[in-house]
Design an enzyme around this catalytic site. Structure first.
Site, PDB file in Angstrom:
ATOM      1  N   HIS A 151      -4.507   1.040  -7.851  1.00 52.65           N
ATOM      2  CA  HIS A 151      -4.620   2.499  -7.833  1.00 52.65           C
ATOM      3  C   HIS A 151      -6.007   2.970  -8.258  1.00 52.65           C
ATOM      4  CE1 HIS A 151      -3.559   6.641  -7.905  1.00 52.65           C
ATOM      5  NE2 HIS A 151      -2.264   6.475  -8.039  1.00 52.65           N
ATOM      6  N   ASP A 383       1.965   1.942  12.732  1.00 57.93           N
ATOM      7  CA  ASP A 383       2.576   1.404  13.954  1.00 57.93           C
ATOM      8  C   ASP A 383       1.719   0.243  14.430  1.00 57.93           C
ATOM      9  OD1 ASP A 383       3.586   0.830  16.454  1.00 57.93           O
ATOM     10  OD2 ASP A 383       3.356   2.854  17.257  1.00 57.93           O
TER      11      ASP A 383
END
Length: 437
Positions: A151, A383
């Site tokens: 992070h 995708d």
């Protein structure tokens, strides 16, 4: 769930399809926003139905996208002048291949559980890579993608941009605008610093001598915490918004309404005293507020801290909680971000006063809460060439009171809330979770 690890390798950036030489080592200095955020690994899980893309195609796309997002192929370290930095040394991202001799539908939990950790690379010990990935294939042909990133290097906004670009690279499509990195001139205090807010007690705190109360994962609390998944339909959310916004010219947002409802529901389930105060910590993206580009890659988040007494939350209508949230988020505007920069970078506070960032991990947040809203991030746009994932969710993170809001995989405007609660509070939470009262 028995997961068999098949291989583990480092995937390095491939420049111009792998025919161009790697550029020299560079350094991205950590910004003040990187330094005050959580020092943690952000872990998420995707599931793709058969026919799933091949490992070779995914790896090729990863090498291509890492050439554009070099920070995710680098390491945390120091620049030559001794400043904390992301070192663009092309070490690579860790890619693990694994298999499960079972069907995904029979093994994958609908909500985060400890078993989900088996779909990620082992995070024990000192991690050398910024990004670690695990591709786990199931007997049915489904694919689980466990993604973990540091992070400190990137927030959710930046990470979601990377993931979308990774999918496009795998499909042989343009990856979009390249990331914009932090540099020394990007965030600076004003010539005449003007600190307007109490940053000493919001983004920072003064640790007491020998203070070790801000640890995570060492108190045994996780054994008593379960992560409950609450599914809010589009119609239920519309009803909540109508109830909260009655008599108000502009309705509260979907986020404000759902969070207000969950704040009240959690508070009731916890059985707290009416005089006790409860505070929510919620992230506010500063890109628009500071005029930074949407492609800014790093952390650019501060926090709003809505606060109310338990009595007010439970005896006053939903509108009250929503208004408290709305007003506090509105307060964290561009002027607030600039006030923070003046405080943190002008020598007015920070290290000179012995302050530490307040963004620290705890096992238990009660009577408070924290929310990570991923409602606007394009996580479902990942995708690899065979379509969108069948589901996406945060991995197992048993911190009581740490909420995650995610668009439902149904794509119909419904929302999934992942809510870690104590076992003894779970039934009370379920009883009032879907009540409009």
């Amino acid at each position: 769930m028995e997961v068999k690890v098949l291989s583990s390798k480092l995937v390095k950036p491939a420049y111009n399809g792998g025919v161009a030489a790697a550029p020299d080592v560079e350094y991205i200095p950590l910004s003040i926003f990187d330094k005050v955020t959580y020092k943690m690994q952000m872990a998420i899980i995707y599931a793709f139905p058969p026919p799933a893309p091949s490992t070779a195609a995914i790896e090729k796309g990863l090498a291509a996208v890492l050439a554009q997002y070099r920070a995710f192929a680098g390491q945390l370290g120091e620049s030559p002048d001794g400043e904390a930095a992301v070192v663009l040394n092309d070490r690579g991202a860790r890619l693990v291949e694994a298999a499960v001799d079972a069907d995904l539908v029979d093994m994958a939990p609908a909500k985060p559980t400890p078993e989900l950790l088996r779909l990620h690379p082992d995070l024990e010990g000192e991690l050398q890579e910024v990004v670690l990935l695990q591709l786990t294939r199931f007997r049915c042909g489904s694919l689980a993608v466990g993604f973990t990133s540091n992070h400190v290097v990137a927030d959710g906004h930046a990470t979601s941009n990377f993931l979308v670009a990774w999918g496009r690279a795998t499909r042989g499509l343009p990856m979009g605008a390249p990331p914009v990195h932090h540099h020394a001139a990007l965030f600076k205090p004003r010539p005449s610093p003007h600190v307007e807010h109490d940053h000493r007690n919001r983004e920072y705190y003064l640790p007491a001598a020998g203070d070790d109360s801000h640890g995570h994962g060492d108190g045994g609390a996780a054994d008593n915490i379960v992560i409950h998944k609450a599914h809010f339909t589009k119609d239920f959310i519309a009803g909540l918004r109508a109830a909260a916004s009655e008599g108000r010219g502009r309705p509260f947002s979907r986020f404000e309404t759902i969070l207000a409802h969950l704040w009240r529901t959690m508070t009731r389930a916890r059985g707290l005293s009416p005089d006790e105060a409860s505070t929510i910590r919620l992230s506010v993206d500063g890109r628009h507020r500071l005029g930074a580009p949407a492609e800014y890659f790093g952390n650019l988040v501060l926090w709003a801290f809505p606060r109310a007494t338990v009595g007010d939350l439970l005896t006053r209508p939903l509108k009250h909680a929503a208004q408290v949230i709305h007003d506090e988020v509105a307060r964290v505007d561009g002027a607030y971000f600039r006030s923070f920069l003046d405080f943190a970078l002008s020598g007015a506070g920070g290290d000179k006063e012995g302050l530490a960032p307040s963004a620290v991990l705890k096992d238990v947040l009660c009577p408070n809460a924290e929310v990570d809203s991923w409602l606007t991030f394009p996580f479902y746009e990942l995708d690899f060439g065979t379509g969108s994932p069948t589901y996406f969710m945060p991995s197992y993170f048993p911190t009581e009171g740490m909420l995650f809001l995610v668009p439902s995989y149904l794509g119909d405007g419904s929302v999934d809330a992942f809510v870690p609660v104590f076992n003894h509070n779970l039934e009370a939470f379920k009883e009032c979770c879907y009540s409009m009262e």
